[in-house]
Design an enzyme around this catalytic site. Structure first.
Site, PDB file in Angstrom:
ATOM      1  N   SER A  84       0.847  -1.191   0.000  1.00  0.00           N
ATOM      2  CA  SER A  84       0.000   0.000   0.000  1.00  0.00           C
ATOM      3  C   SER A  84       0.883   1.242   0.000  1.00  0.00           C
ATOM      4  O   SER A  84       2.089   1.167  -0.261  1.00  0.00           O
ATOM      5  CB  SER A  84      -0.940  -0.013   1.206  1.00  0.00           C
ATOM      6  OG  SER A  84      -1.894   1.027   1.097  1.00  0.00           O
TER       7      SER A  84
ATOM      8  N   LYS B 125      -0.352   7.452   0.602  1.00  0.00           N
ATOM      9  CA  LYS B 125      -1.434   8.218  -0.024  1.00  0.00           C
ATOM     10  C   LYS B 125      -2.811   7.648   0.301  1.00  0.00           C
ATOM     11  O   LYS B 125      -3.840   8.264  -0.008  1.00  0.00           O
ATOM     12  CB  LYS B 125      -1.223   8.278  -1.533  1.00  0.00           C
ATOM     13  CG  LYS B 125       0.018   9.076  -1.924  1.00  0.00           C
ATOM     14  CD  LYS B 125       0.304   8.998  -3.406  1.00  0.00           C
ATOM     15  CE  LYS B 125       1.506   9.864  -3.761  1.00  0.00           C
ATOM     16  NZ  LYS B 125       2.755   9.427  -3.100  1.00  0.00           N
TER      17      LYS B 125
ATOM     18  N   GLU C 194      -3.123  15.901  -5.531  1.00  0.00           N
ATOM     19  CA  GLU C 194      -1.919  15.942  -4.701  1.00  0.00           C
ATOM     20  C   GLU C 194      -2.156  16.713  -3.406  1.00  0.00           C
ATOM     21  O   GLU C 194      -2.985  17.628  -3.350  1.00  0.00           O
ATOM     22  CB  GLU C 194      -0.759  16.595  -5.455  1.00  0.00           C
ATOM     23  CG  GLU C 194      -0.079  15.692  -6.457  1.00  0.00           C
ATOM     24  CD  GLU C 194       1.188  16.312  -6.995  1.00  0.00           C
ATOM     25  OE1 GLU C 194       2.127  15.556  -7.308  1.00  0.00           O
ATOM     26  OE2 GLU C 194       1.252  17.548  -7.117  1.00  0.00           O
TER      27      GLU C 194
END
Length: 608
Positions: A402, A405, A537
């Site tokens: 993973s 994020k 982002e």
């Protein structure tokens, strides 16, 4: 000159020195042995035989005097001392008397002439046989044993391109001293002035015990000089003979992380992997291929390389087969799409792997913002297909990779990876297979990371593009990330999300500046351009939410998440409806599920 010729020449010279020492000593002390008599001949022969005997025992004639040091001087001392003791014993037996003054003088002359002959040759060779005209004037940072070793090697290697002319060391006791005839100019703060004063052309960092933070400080000082900076090879590479001491490597961005790499306990993995069947999805990717390299060291019975891209799978297959051609490891390749449920089931049922490492995923944040349906297919459905196939075929452990994020996600990529974590945890509740996930930050040098892009921009003359001056990220190396994944599999009990304590985050703009300096350029010449934050982002990433992980480590620098309630029905709903949703609606659904902002119909208690 051959070895026999060299041995004969040295033995002849030593014989002449021994005889000269005994006769000259007799005149100096005005002993009764100043004329040639039978006792004088006996003592001389004894001295001569003793010298050659002890020289043979201590391998004096096998020493390479180009590299002579205190060790060689100590051997000369032993040879001469034992020779004198042997001669004294013979005197006592023959004359019932020991000529102490004669033997003492002989010992001193013997030491002076034997030692002098060796070191005179070395001095002549160093002073008059060296050609330094074309060598680069070099500053060595670190005047300890490693620095001295490098200086000695460079001074004695006529083919070396570098000529050491100065040391820098923070130990004030060494300042203004000479080591091997090379002055120590001061501490790290004197690097810039020393480079200017001595017209230094090359800098070598020679401190093996240096921490990442200390190296970063030194490098920033070196960067002010615009002179090429290199570093001592890894100690393990020197010890194994992979490289020589004067094969320096350039400082790499990995060296400047600001923290020391996390060392994991690889020994605990042996029983878990050795002689087992192991499958790696995404085996052609940056992380997947490194996982395969690390796993192969533990001699699994079979290593299955599964991936969608045939070229990348072929590349890692050939590499591993070449590296491990003398082992019994069987390398099998499978070209497969995670979205093909039947193919994944067929692969699992054919090979019945003991362990699965799930490294396949879409990871580019901006691309997944524009193509959320592809993120669902690969990251969510692909993970579910692989997990179900593993469960149905009684795989012992399933480890999913993973990302940071997935914490409080603001992007499609982060959301789908968080949902993949939820699937893994749910599967652990309903299966005999142990399902776990491993979460870490950005990986230096991986495909899609900023490092390769920055390097290309620097090669093209700049500017280097950074989204925002305050953007920060956690970083780790590819080998470190891969070891963490393997280690997590060994620790797995089922349902965990392992989180690596990655230390302090790094500013992307600082990373760009370091890369520019490492390339031998200046920030002013290349330039840095800020382009603005891209869709999805965040300015900073988090490895876990507040109060999300247990305070105690399961292993140094590895945490395990706490439990929380997660909806599985909402995940199943988005999987069944994603094809008919428009991209913006699909993005909203994914973010809502990943951030738990849904009206849940069925809740399952899971870790993290």
């Amino acid at each position: 000159m051959t070895y026999r010729q060299r041995l004969s020449l040295i033995a002849f010279i030593d014989s002449a020195i021994v005889l000269t020492a005994i006769f000259f000593s007799s005149f100096l002390v005005n002993a009764d042995l100043h004329v040639i008599t039978i006792p004088v001949v006996i003592y001389s022969v004894t001295l001569l035989l003793g010298h050659h005997l002890f020289s043979y025992l201590y391998k004096l004639y096998k020493k390479s005097w180009e590299y002579a040091s205190i060790g060689e001087l100590l051997i000369i001392f032993k040879v001469i001392t034992f020779t004198i003791i042997m001669t004294a014993a013979v005197q006592l037996i023959i004359s019932q008397n020991i000529y102490f003054r004669l033997l003492a003088t002989t010992w001193m002359l013997h030491m002076l002439l034997i030692g002098g002959s060796r070191f005179t040759w070395r001095m002549f060779r160093d002073l008059y046989m060296k050609k330094d005209d074309n060598k680069k004037r070099t500053l060595i940072i670190g005047a300890g044993s490693a620095g001295a070793m490098i200086a000695r090697q460079l001074l004695n290697n006529h083919h070396a391109e570098l000529l050491p002319v100065a040391f820098i060391d923070d130990d004030v006791k060494k300042h203004h001293l000479d080591i091997l005839g090379i002055p120590v100019f001061g501490g790290v703060e004197h690097i810039e002035t020393t480079v200017k004063e001595l017209s230094i052309e090359n800098v070598v960092i020679a401190i093996p015990s240096l921490s990442k933070k200390e190296l970063n400080v030194i490098f920033q000082e070196c960067a002010k000089t615009k002179v090429k900076t290199q570093i001592l090879p890894m100690i393990e590479d020197l010890a194994t003979g992979k490289v020589s001491v004067n094969q320096f490597r350039d400082v790499q961005v990995e060296d400047l992380l600001g923290r020391d790499p996390v060392e994991l306990n690889m020994d605990s993995i042996s029983d878990y992997v050795t002689n087992k069947v192991v499958l790696v999805t995404g085996a052609g990717g940056s992380i997947g291929s490194e996982i395969c390299r690390q796993l192969a060291k533990f001699n699994p019975a079979t290593l299955i390389l599964l991936g969608h891209g045939e070229n990348s799978i072929y590349t890692i297959e050939i590499e591993l087969k070449d590296l491990y051609k003398n082992t019994a490891i069987e390398f099998i390749t499978e070209i497969a799409d995670l979205q093909d449920e039947m193919k994944m089931a067929a692969v699992m049922s054919t090979y019945h792997p003991h362990v699965v490492y799930h490294a396949a995923a879409h990871k580019h944040v901006p691309l997944m913002e524009r193509n959320p349906e592809e993120a669902v297919k690969n990251n969510v459905i692909g993970t579910m297909n692989a997990a179900k196939a593993a469960s149905q075929n009684d795989v012992e452990s399933f480890v999913m990779i993973s990302t940071d994020k997935a914490v409080n996600p603001t992007s499609v990529m982060g959301s789908t990876k968080r949902i993949a974590e939820m699937i893994i945890q749910y599967m652990d509740q309903t299966s005999k297979t142990k399902f776990v996930a491993v979460r870490f930050g950005n990986v230096l040098g991986s495909r899609g990371s900023v490092i390769p892009r920055f390097k290309k921009q620097i090669e093209m003359g700049g500017p280097v593009t950074v989204t925002h001056p305050d953007m920060i990220r956690y970083f780790m190396t590819i080998p470190e990330a891969s070891r963490l994944v393997i280690q997590a599999g060994a620790f797995a009990r089922g349902g965990e999300i392992f989180v690596l304590d990655m230390g302090e985050p790094v500013k992307i703009v600082d990373l760009a500046k370091n890369l520019i300096k490492l390339s031998g350029n200046t920030v002013e010449d290349i330039g840095i351009e800020f382009t603005g934050i891209r869709p999805g982002e965040k300015l900073f990433e988090e490895l876990f939410k507040d109060n999300e992980v247990e305070e105690q480590h399961v292993y140094p620098k590895i945490y395990i998440g706490k439990t929380t309630n997660i909806s599985i029905e909402e995940i199943e709903t988005v999987i069944s409806t994603y094809p008919i949703l428009d991209r913006e609606k699909l993005r909203e659904e994914l973010l809502a599920i990943a951030n738990h902002n849904v009206a849940t119909k069925k809740l399952v208690s899971m870790s993290v």
